[in-house]
Write a protein that holds these residues in place. Structure first.
Motif, mmCIF file in Angstrom:
data_model
loop_
_atom_site.group_PDB
_atom_site.id
_atom_site.type_symbol
_atom_site.label_atom_id
_atom_site.label_comp_id
_atom_site.label_asym_id
_atom_site.label_seq_id
_atom_site.Cartn_x
_atom_site.Cartn_y
_atom_site.Cartn_z
ATOM 1 N N ARG A 62 11.028 -4.230 13.989
ATOM 2 C CA ARG A 62 12.095 -3.430 13.372
ATOM 3 C C ARG A 62 11.934 -3.477 11.866
ATOM 4 N NH1 ARG A 62 16.823 -2.192 16.500
ATOM 5 N NH2 ARG A 62 17.637 -1.237 14.622
ATOM 6 N N LEU A 63 12.011 -2.323 11.233
ATOM 7 C CA LEU A 63 11.860 -2.211 9.784
ATOM 8 C C LEU A 63 13.182 -1.740 9.191
ATOM 9 C CD1 LEU A 63 8.411 -0.368 9.829
ATOM 10 C CD2 LEU A 63 8.817 -2.822 9.620
ATOM 11 N N HIS A 64 13.622 -2.423 8.128
ATOM 12 C CA HIS A 64 14.923 -2.102 7.531
ATOM 13 C C HIS A 64 14.807 -1.553 6.113
ATOM 14 C CE1 HIS A 64 16.630 -4.111 11.018
ATOM 15 N NE2 HIS A 64 15.835 -5.140 10.767
ATOM 16 N N GLY A 65 13.592 -1.373 5.623
ATOM 17 C CA GLY A 65 13.379 -0.847 4.277
ATOM 18 C C GLY A 65 12.884 -1.930 3.337
ATOM 19 N N GLY A 66 11.887 -1.595 2.546
ATOM 20 C CA GLY A 66 11.333 -2.537 1.582
ATOM 21 C C GLY A 66 10.098 -3.273 2.069
ATOM 22 N N GLU A 67 9.807 -3.192 3.361
ATOM 23 C CA GLU A 67 8.596 -3.840 3.872
ATOM 24 C C GLU A 67 7.361 -3.058 3.419
ATOM 25 O OE1 GLU A 67 11.839 -4.383 7.057
ATOM 26 O OE2 GLU A 67 11.059 -2.703 5.897
ATOM 27 N N LEU A 68 6.254 -3.763 3.278
ATOM 28 C CA LEU A 68 4.986 -3.120 2.954
ATOM 29 C C LEU A 68 4.271 -2.746 4.245
ATOM 30 C CD1 LEU A 68 3.829 -5.596 0.175
ATOM 31 C CD2 LEU A 68 4.572 -3.249 -0.165
ATOM 32 N N LEU A 69 3.528 -1.678 4.195
ATOM 33 C CA LEU A 69 2.750 -1.210 5.342
ATOM 34 C C LEU A 69 1.285 -1.145 4.946
ATOM 35 C CD1 LEU A 69 5.018 1.874 6.129
ATOM 36 C CD2 LEU A 69 5.011 -0.288 7.403
ATOM 37 N N MET A 70 0.396 -1.411 5.903
ATOM 38 C CA MET A 70 -1.032 -1.223 5.650
ATOM 39 C C MET A 70 -1.692 -0.694 6.920
ATOM 40 S SD MET A 70 -4.098 -3.768 4.380
ATOM 41 C CE MET A 70 -3.676 -3.726 2.642
ATOM 42 N N VAL A 71 -2.421 0.412 6.775
ATOM 43 C CA VAL A 71 -3.186 0.963 7.893
ATOM 44 C C VAL A 71 -4.340 0.009 8.165
ATOM 45 C CG1 VAL A 71 -4.527 2.928 8.726
ATOM 46 C CG2 VAL A 71 -2.569 3.311 7.198
ATOM 47 N N PHE A 72 -4.492 -0.418 9.434
ATOM 48 C CA PHE A 72 -5.552 -1.385 9.728
ATOM 49 C C PHE A 72 -6.663 -0.833 10.612
ATOM 50 C CE2 PHE A 72 -2.337 -2.368 12.988
ATOM 51 C CZ PHE A 72 -3.098 -2.323 14.153
ATOM 52 N N VAL A 73 -6.564 0.419 11.018
ATOM 53 C CA VAL A 73 -7.643 1.005 11.810
ATOM 54 C C VAL A 73 -7.684 2.517 11.590
ATOM 55 C CG1 VAL A 73 -6.261 1.326 13.913
ATOM 56 C CG2 VAL A 73 -8.731 1.047 14.111
ATOM 57 N N GLY A 74 -8.900 3.082 11.571
ATOM 58 C CA GLY A 74 -9.044 4.528 11.431
ATOM 59 C C GLY A 74 -9.376 4.969 10.022
ATOM 60 N N ALA A 75 -9.295 6.277 9.818
ATOM 61 C CA ALA A 75 -9.725 6.890 8.562
ATOM 62 C C ALA A 75 -8.965 6.369 7.345
ATOM 63 C CB ALA A 75 -9.581 8.407 8.657
ATOM 64 N N GLY A 76 -7.695 6.060 7.481
ATOM 65 C CA GLY A 76 -6.895 5.619 6.334
ATOM 66 C C GLY A 76 -6.844 4.116 6.169
ATOM 67 N N THR A 77 -7.769 3.392 6.788
ATOM 68 C CA THR A 77 -7.739 1.928 6.728
ATOM 69 C C THR A 77 -7.658 1.450 5.281
ATOM 70 O OG1 THR A 77 -8.974 1.701 8.785
ATOM 71 C CG2 THR A 77 -8.976 -0.197 7.331
ATOM 72 N N GLY A 78 -6.672 0.574 5.027
ATOM 73 C CA GLY A 78 -6.453 0.044 3.688
ATOM 74 C C GLY A 78 -5.367 0.771 2.921
ATOM 75 N N ASN A 79 -4.921 1.949 3.403
ATOM 76 C CA ASN A 79 -3.815 2.638 2.736
ATOM 77 C C ASN A 79 -2.555 1.787 2.818
ATOM 78 O OD1 ASN A 79 -5.403 4.823 2.113
ATOM 79 N ND2 ASN A 79 -4.509 6.199 3.626
ATOM 80 N N VAL A 80 -1.788 1.780 1.724
ATOM 81 C CA VAL A 80 -0.606 0.922 1.618
ATOM 82 C C VAL A 80 0.595 1.768 1.201
ATOM 83 C CG1 VAL A 80 0.382 -1.068 0.407
ATOM 84 C CG2 VAL A 80 -2.034 -1.044 0.967
ATOM 85 N N ALA A 81 1.775 1.403 1.717
ATOM 86 C CA ALA A 81 3.017 2.094 1.357
ATOM 87 C C ALA A 81 4.182 1.120 1.518
ATOM 88 C CB ALA A 81 3.222 3.314 2.249
ATOM 89 N N THR A 82 5.336 1.517 1.025
ATOM 90 C CA THR A 82 6.558 0.737 1.202
ATOM 91 C C THR A 82 7.533 1.540 2.057
ATOM 92 O OG1 THR A 82 6.289 -0.334 -0.946
ATOM 93 C CG2 THR A 82 8.489 -0.387 0.014
ATOM 94 N N VAL A 83 8.161 0.868 3.019
ATOM 95 C CA VAL A 83 9.139 1.516 3.894
ATOM 96 C C VAL A 83 10.352 1.914 3.054
ATOM 97 C CG1 VAL A 83 10.634 1.202 5.916
ATOM 98 C CG2 VAL A 83 8.370 0.140 5.865
ATOM 99 N N PRO A 84 10.811 3.174 3.159
ATOM 100 C CA PRO A 84 11.979 3.602 2.378
ATOM 101 C C PRO A 84 13.228 2.777 2.717
ATOM 102 C CG PRO A 84 10.886 5.481 3.406
ATOM 103 C CD PRO A 84 10.265 4.252 3.981
ATOM 104 N N GLU A 85 14.045 2.569 1.703
ATOM 105 C CA GLU A 85 15.308 1.841 1.879
ATOM 106 C C GLU A 85 16.359 2.751 2.510
ATOM 107 O OE1 GLU A 85 15.742 -1.328 1.131
ATOM 108 O OE2 GLU A 85 14.139 -1.818 -0.291
ATOM 109 N N GLY A 86 17.320 2.146 3.152
ATOM 110 C CA GLY A 86 18.485 2.880 3.637
ATOM 111 C C GLY A 86 18.382 3.449 5.036
ATOM 112 N N LYS A 87 17.242 3.266 5.715
ATOM 113 C CA LYS A 87 17.090 3.754 7.080
ATOM 114 C C LYS A 87 16.346 2.709 7.885
ATOM 115 C CE LYS A 87 16.604 8.567 5.619
ATOM 116 N NZ LYS A 87 15.666 9.649 5.409
ATOM 117 N N ASP A 88 16.641 2.632 9.177
ATOM 118 C CA ASP A 88 15.894 1.738 10.055
ATOM 119 C C ASP A 88 14.738 2.492 10.685
ATOM 120 O OD1 ASP A 88 17.517 -0.388 9.508
ATOM 121 O OD2 ASP A 88 18.615 -0.341 11.394
ATOM 122 N N PHE A 89 13.621 1.792 10.846
ATOM 123 C CA PHE A 89 12.424 2.353 11.462
ATOM 124 C C PHE A 89 11.884 1.362 12.481
ATOM 125 C CE2 PHE A 89 12.606 4.301 7.263
ATOM 126 C CZ PHE A 89 12.256 5.621 7.499
#
Length: 198
Positions: A62-89
């Motif tokens: 469960r993601l609540h916002g502010g967590e970091l994400l990293m693609v670990f397989v496929g074409a975008g491997t190594g891409n990084v982002a932050t989960v938006p605040e204010g919504k659950d994912f």
């Protein structure tokens, strides 16, 4: 410091995915997938959805916002982002989550560092060179992050955000000028074809 020394790193395991995850258009949780972490950070997409009741046992996904994400397989491997605040994912397949567990490290600083050329090189240095690039969770935990003291992180962030804002505004001006040039070009062509140019 290695990423795993100051953050909890995890992914949705394959058996969890097959046992619990059932996509449902009426679901209350948006599912984060690899496509949501682009080369320039978080990308909003048409999300798959799940019902929180069906994945209730998978609390670490469960993601609540502010967590970091990293693609670990496929074409975008190594891409990084932050989960938006204010919504659950909910954490979907092919993307790992890194939850910073100390107040002395800024998640935004870590994101921007890992998106930089230096950070990206460090993150992907141990990438498996196979048909489909991939990183293991163990490898992600060992990624070195150059971390100055908290005050310096904040000052660096302030300067970087300032530069990113200026670049975005410059980009908007360029796009506006290109649009005006395209309109002018079309009107010149139209006038030429009507025989109105002298």
């Amino acid at each position: 410091m290695q990423l795993g020394t100051f953050s909890f790193v995890t992914k949705l395991a394959g058996f969890e995915y097959t046992k619990f995850v059932r996509y449902d258009d009426e679901g209350d949780l948006r599912v984060i997938k690899a496509e949501n972490a682009g080369p320039h950070g978080f990308k909003t997409t048409n999300y798959s959805r799940v019902r929180s009741s069906s994945v209730a046992e998978l609390t670490r996904s469960r993601l609540h916002g502010g967590e970091l994400l990293m693609v670990f397989v496929g074409a975008g491997t190594g891409n990084v982002a932050t989960v938006p605040e204010g919504k659950d994912f909910f954490l979907g397949p092919n993307i790992g989550m890194m939850r910073v567990e100390t107040d002395t490290v800024s998640p935004r600083f870590v994101e921007l560092f890992l998106r930089s050329s230096v950070g990206k090189a460090l993150a992907t240095a141990a990438m498996k060179a196979v048909a489909q690039p991939s990183l293991s969770m163990g490898t992600i935990r060992q990624i070195p992050v150059l971390l100055p003291p908290a005050e310096e992180q904040q000052e660096i962030l302030r300067l970087v955000e300032q530069a990113l804002t200026a670049a975005a505004e410059c980009g908007a001006d360029v796009r506006e000028q290109q649009s005006s040039a395209d309109i002018l070009r079309q009107s010149i062509l139209a006038a030429a074809f009507r025989g109105e140019l002298a």
